[in-house]
Structures are given as structure tokens and as C-alpha cells.
Design a protein around this motif. Structure first.
Motif, PDB file in Angstrom:
ATOM      1  N   GLU A   1      -4.721  -0.754  12.269  1.00  0.00           N
ATOM      2  CA  GLU A   1      -5.857  -0.044  11.668  1.00  0.00           C
ATOM      3  C   GLU A   1      -6.418   0.996  12.638  1.00  0.00           C
ATOM      4  N   ARG A   2      -6.738   0.564  13.836  1.00  0.00           N
ATOM      5  CA  ARG A   2      -7.319   1.479  14.824  1.00  0.00           C
ATOM      6  C   ARG A   2      -6.304   2.520  15.293  1.00  0.00           C
ATOM      7  N   ALA A   3      -5.057   2.082  15.495  1.00  0.00           N
ATOM      8  CA  ALA A   3      -4.035   2.996  16.002  1.00  0.00           C
ATOM      9  C   ALA A   3      -3.723   4.097  14.990  1.00  0.00           C
ATOM     10  N   LEU A   4      -3.608   3.749  13.735  1.00  0.00           N
ATOM     11  CA  LEU A   4      -3.317   4.749  12.715  1.00  0.00           C
ATOM     12  C   LEU A   4      -4.482   5.712  12.523  1.00  0.00           C
ATOM     13  N   ASN A   5      -5.692   5.191  12.481  1.00  0.00           N
ATOM     14  CA  ASN A   5      -6.853   6.068  12.278  1.00  0.00           C
ATOM     15  C   ASN A   5      -7.038   7.060  13.416  1.00  0.00           C
ATOM     16  N   ALA A   6      -6.544   6.712  14.598  1.00  0.00           N
ATOM     17  CA  ALA A   6      -6.635   7.647  15.730  1.00  0.00           C
ATOM     18  C   ALA A   6      -5.684   8.831  15.555  1.00  0.00           C
ATOM     19  N   LEU A   7      -4.656   8.665  14.721  1.00  0.00           N
ATOM     20  CA  LEU A   7      -3.639   9.705  14.550  1.00  0.00           C
ATOM     21  C   LEU A   7      -3.723  10.422  13.207  1.00  0.00           C
ATOM     22  N   LEU A   8      -4.237   9.761  12.210  1.00  0.00           N
ATOM     23  CA  LEU A   8      -4.267  10.335  10.862  1.00  0.00           C
ATOM     24  C   LEU A   8      -5.392  11.364  10.711  1.00  0.00           C
ATOM     25  N   PRO A   9      -5.223  12.316   9.793  1.00  0.00           N
ATOM     26  CA  PRO A   9      -6.312  13.256   9.507  1.00  0.00           C
ATOM     27  C   PRO A   9      -7.503  12.518   8.897  1.00  0.00           C
ATOM     28  N   LYS A  10      -8.663  13.130   8.950  1.00  0.00           N
ATOM     29  CA  LYS A  10      -9.892  12.465   8.530  1.00  0.00           C
ATOM     30  C   LYS A  10      -9.956  12.191   7.038  1.00  0.00           C
ATOM     31  N   ASP A  11      -9.079  12.827   6.250  1.00  0.00           N
ATOM     32  CA  ASP A  11      -9.102  12.574   4.808  1.00  0.00           C
ATOM     33  C   ASP A  11      -8.146  11.457   4.396  1.00  0.00           C
ATOM     34  N   ILE A  12      -7.564  10.768   5.394  1.00  0.00           N
ATOM     35  CA  ILE A  12      -6.784   9.548   5.152  1.00  0.00           C
ATOM     36  C   ILE A  12      -7.296   8.489   6.122  1.00  0.00           C
ATOM     37  N   ARG A  13      -7.850   7.400   5.600  1.00  0.00           N
ATOM     38  CA  ARG A  13      -8.448   6.376   6.446  1.00  0.00           C
ATOM     39  C   ARG A  13      -7.867   5.001   6.117  1.00  0.00           C
ATOM     40  N   ILE A  14      -7.413   4.308   7.154  1.00  0.00           N
ATOM     41  CA  ILE A  14      -6.936   2.941   7.005  1.00  0.00           C
ATOM     42  C   ILE A  14      -8.143   2.007   7.081  1.00  0.00           C
ATOM     43  N   LEU A  15      -8.337   1.197   6.051  1.00  0.00           N
ATOM     44  CA  LEU A  15      -9.503   0.319   5.979  1.00  0.00           C
ATOM     45  C   LEU A  15      -9.228  -1.073   6.552  1.00  0.00           C
ATOM     46  N   LYS A  16      -7.955  -1.506   6.465  1.00  0.00           N
ATOM     47  CA  LYS A  16      -7.621  -2.856   6.932  1.00  0.00           C
ATOM     48  C   LYS A  16      -6.115  -2.971   7.081  1.00  0.00           C
ATOM     49  N   THR A  17      -5.655  -3.702   8.092  1.00  0.00           N
ATOM     50  CA  THR A  17      -4.242  -4.042   8.237  1.00  0.00           C
ATOM     51  C   THR A  17      -4.132  -5.525   8.553  1.00  0.00           C
ATOM     52  N   GLU A  18      -3.080  -6.168   8.017  1.00  0.00           N
ATOM     53  CA  GLU A  18      -2.900  -7.599   8.254  1.00  0.00           C
ATOM     54  C   GLU A  18      -1.431  -7.976   8.085  1.00  0.00           C
ATOM     55  N   GLU A  19      -1.022  -9.017   8.795  1.00  0.00           N
ATOM     56  CA  GLU A  19       0.349  -9.504   8.676  1.00  0.00           C
ATOM     57  C   GLU A  19       0.488 -10.318   7.404  1.00  0.00           C
ATOM     58  N   MET A  20       1.628 -10.172   6.733  1.00  0.00           N
ATOM     59  CA  MET A  20       1.870 -10.849   5.470  1.00  0.00           C
ATOM     60  C   MET A  20       3.164 -11.659   5.522  1.00  0.00           C
ATOM     61  N   PRO A  21       3.326 -12.610   4.593  1.00  0.00           N
ATOM     62  CA  PRO A  21       4.588 -13.352   4.509  1.00  0.00           C
ATOM     63  C   PRO A  21       5.753 -12.412   4.208  1.00  0.00           C
ATOM     64  N   ASP A  22       6.959 -12.859   4.515  1.00  0.00           N
ATOM     65  CA  ASP A  22       8.139 -12.012   4.356  1.00  0.00           C
ATOM     66  C   ASP A  22       8.402 -11.612   2.907  1.00  0.00           C
ATOM     67  N   ASP A  23       7.886 -12.375   1.955  1.00  0.00           N
ATOM     68  CA  ASP A  23       8.149 -12.064   0.550  1.00  0.00           C
ATOM     69  C   ASP A  23       7.102 -11.131  -0.057  1.00  0.00           C
ATOM     70  N   PHE A  24       6.147 -10.646   0.747  1.00  0.00           N
ATOM     71  CA  PHE A  24       5.129  -9.749   0.195  1.00  0.00           C
ATOM     72  C   PHE A  24       5.707  -8.361  -0.035  1.00  0.00           C
ATOM     73  N   HIS A  25       5.332  -7.780  -1.164  1.00  0.00           N
ATOM     74  CA  HIS A  25       5.744  -6.412  -1.502  1.00  0.00           C
ATOM     75  C   HIS A  25       4.554  -5.722  -2.153  1.00  0.00           C
ATOM     76  N   ALA A  26       4.142  -4.588  -1.614  1.00  0.00           N
ATOM     77  CA  ALA A  26       2.931  -3.911  -2.095  1.00  0.00           C
ATOM     78  C   ALA A  26       2.999  -3.604  -3.581  1.00  0.00           C
ATOM     79  N   ARG A  27       4.181  -3.269  -4.070  1.00  0.00           N
ATOM     80  CA  ARG A  27       4.325  -2.944  -5.488  1.00  0.00           C
ATOM     81  C   ARG A  27       4.607  -4.173  -6.342  1.00  0.00           C
ATOM     82  N   PHE A  28       5.647  -4.928  -5.990  1.00  0.00           N
ATOM     83  CA  PHE A  28       6.094  -6.010  -6.864  1.00  0.00           C
ATOM     84  C   PHE A  28       5.208  -7.245  -6.798  1.00  0.00           C
TER      85      PHE A  28
END
Length: 247
Positions: free
Chosen positions: A75-102
Motif C-alpha cells: 500500500e505505502r510502496a505503491l502510493n509513493a510511486l503512483l500518480p495522485k489520481d490513483i490511490r491504493i487504499l489497502k493491500t493484504e495477502e490472500m489464499p492461493d485460490d483467491f481471484h479478484a474477478r472469479f
């Protein structure tokens, strides 16, 4: 490690979520930032694509990495590099079967219109209206969309023909908020252009151009040419992607 990220972005300056050859997509910007962090060619997978000009309060994506970095630190590392109109609100580790879409079980999209046409900032974030809408007529017509239906009439013609057209809509709200008209759509998922086309159709109802029977006929037709209404992208926001408690 699978990392899940919650991201908010202003879509005005981008050609949509997906990376493209001749235009700048939000996915490309995030992947380039991740490369600087991990030195890996990371593929970012979103819950779904948003089109050019569409915004997000709660888009979700995941990526896989071999880098030994705690997921929460992205979260902190990405926000330091991304433009101000893209903001990461949260990052977390997930189980191996997690898929953002499915793994997603539902989504919420909001759409905003405004009568405040003199506000120079609204054109980026609101669909501007010059005439008062009949809110009650729109609420009545919105009931046509509730439940499970084939939404072919309210979808892009470019969708893969193998993709299911049946979606379930659980809630539609239309609220007047000062100078704004605020639409809320909740369901299992939405086809490309579906929310914008439903919104455009409801606005036509609110302008007394069409009635509830016309909306029903469009839906029943299951024909892409049945609906000619498509509200502008600037008023659309992906608010939330829903997952089961384990995700």
C-alpha cells in the motif's frame, strides 16, 4: 504470494482500466509501479474492466509475486510511486485460490447526474442535466430491471458471444441530493455498458421520452439494437466489489 489490493481512481485522464497499445490504461500504470518495487513483470488482474472516463472508489485487483515483501507494505510502496489520481487504499495477502474477478460475488455501481451545469468541475464527474427529471417515474421503471434477466439489450455488442448475458440485480435506488441525482445499482455483476445503458434509459423515462412499457419491451427483446440510450462515462463509479467472508 497472492496480494489483494483495493484501489480508488479518477478515470478522467485514462483510457479505462485495461492496458492498451495506443493509450494509457490504469492497469499499465500500476504494473509499471509494481515492477519498480519487485523487479518482476507482474500481471495485475482486476475484478473487471472500467471504460474510459469511469471512476472507482473500490476497484479490486490481485497480483502474484515471489518477492519477500509483507503484503501490507505494498500500500505505502505503491502510493509513493503512483500518480495522485490513483490511490491504493489497502493491500493484504490472500489464499492461493483467491481471484479478484472469479471470487467476486457482487458489485455496486453508482451513477451521478447534476443540474448544476455552471459548475466547471462537474463535467468530469457528473452527467449534466438541463431539465428536471421525474424521479418517481424513474423509480417505477427501475423495477423492470430487478431480478435475474438476460440483459443483451443493455450491453455492448463487443462482448464475447460465449459470455452469459443473464445477471441478477438486487437493488436500484434513485435519490435526489441537492443539485445531484444519485443512482445506485447492486447485483451479482454487470455486462459492459449495462449500468450506463440502464441509467440512460431511466433518464429517458425521467424526461418523459419513453415509458415503463418501453423499458420492458427493450429488456424482453434481448437484442442489442433494442436500446439506443447510453449515459456518459463520466458519471459512473465502481463503488464496491463484494466477496465471501473468507475472501
Amino acid at each position: 504470494m497472492i496480494v489483494k489490493a483495493l484501489v480508488s481512481y479518477d478515470g478522467f485522464n485514462y483510457a479505462g482500466w485495461q492496458k492498451q497499445e495506443n493509450a494509457l490504461g490504469i492497469q499499465q500504470v500500476i504494473e509499471e509501479a509494481l515492477y519498480k518495487i519487485t523487479k518482476e513483470n507482474v500481471d495485475v488482474v482486476a475484478s473487471g474492466r472500467t471504460d474510459a472516463g469511469v471512476h472507482a472508489f473500490g476497484q479490486v485487483f490481485h497480483f502474484e509475486t515471489n518477492k519477500n515483501i509483507p503484503a501490507i507494505q505494498y500500500e505505502r510502496a505503491l502510493n509513493a510511486l503512483l500518480p495522485k489520481d490513483i490511490r491504493i487504499l489497502k493491500t493484504e495477502e490472500m489464499p492461493d485460490d483467491f481471484h479478484a474477478r472469479f471470487s467476486a460475488v457482487g458489485k455496486r455501481y453508482d451513477y451521478y447526474c447534476s443540474y448544476d451545469i455552471k459548475n466547471p468541475f462537474n463535467y468530469k464527474y457528473r452527467n449534466l442535466l438541463t431539465k428536471k427529471l421525474d424521479i418517481e417515474a424513474m423509480k417505477n421503471a427501475s423495477k423492470v430491471f430487478l431480478g435475474s434477466h438476460d440483459f443483451t439489450s443493455f450491453a455492448s455488442s463487443k462482448i464475447d458471444p460465449r459470455k452469459p448475458r443473464v445477471k441478477t440485480i438486487s437493488n436500484i435506488e434513485i435519490i435526489e441530493e441537492g443539485m445531484d441525482v444519485h443512482f445506485i445499482f447492486e447485483g451479482t455483476g454487470f455486462l459492459r455498458y449495462q449500468v450506463r445503458m440502464m441509467t440512460g434509459t431511466l433518464i429517458a423515462v425521467g424526461q418523459h421520452k419513453i415509458g415503463v412499457d418501453d423499458v420492458q419491451r427493450m429488456l424482453d427483446a434481448k437484442d442489442k439494437s433494442a436500446c439506443r440510450y447510453n449515459a456518459s462515462s463520466c458519471g459512473l463509479y465502481l463503488v464496491e466489489v463484494k466477496y465471501n467472508e473468507t475472501n
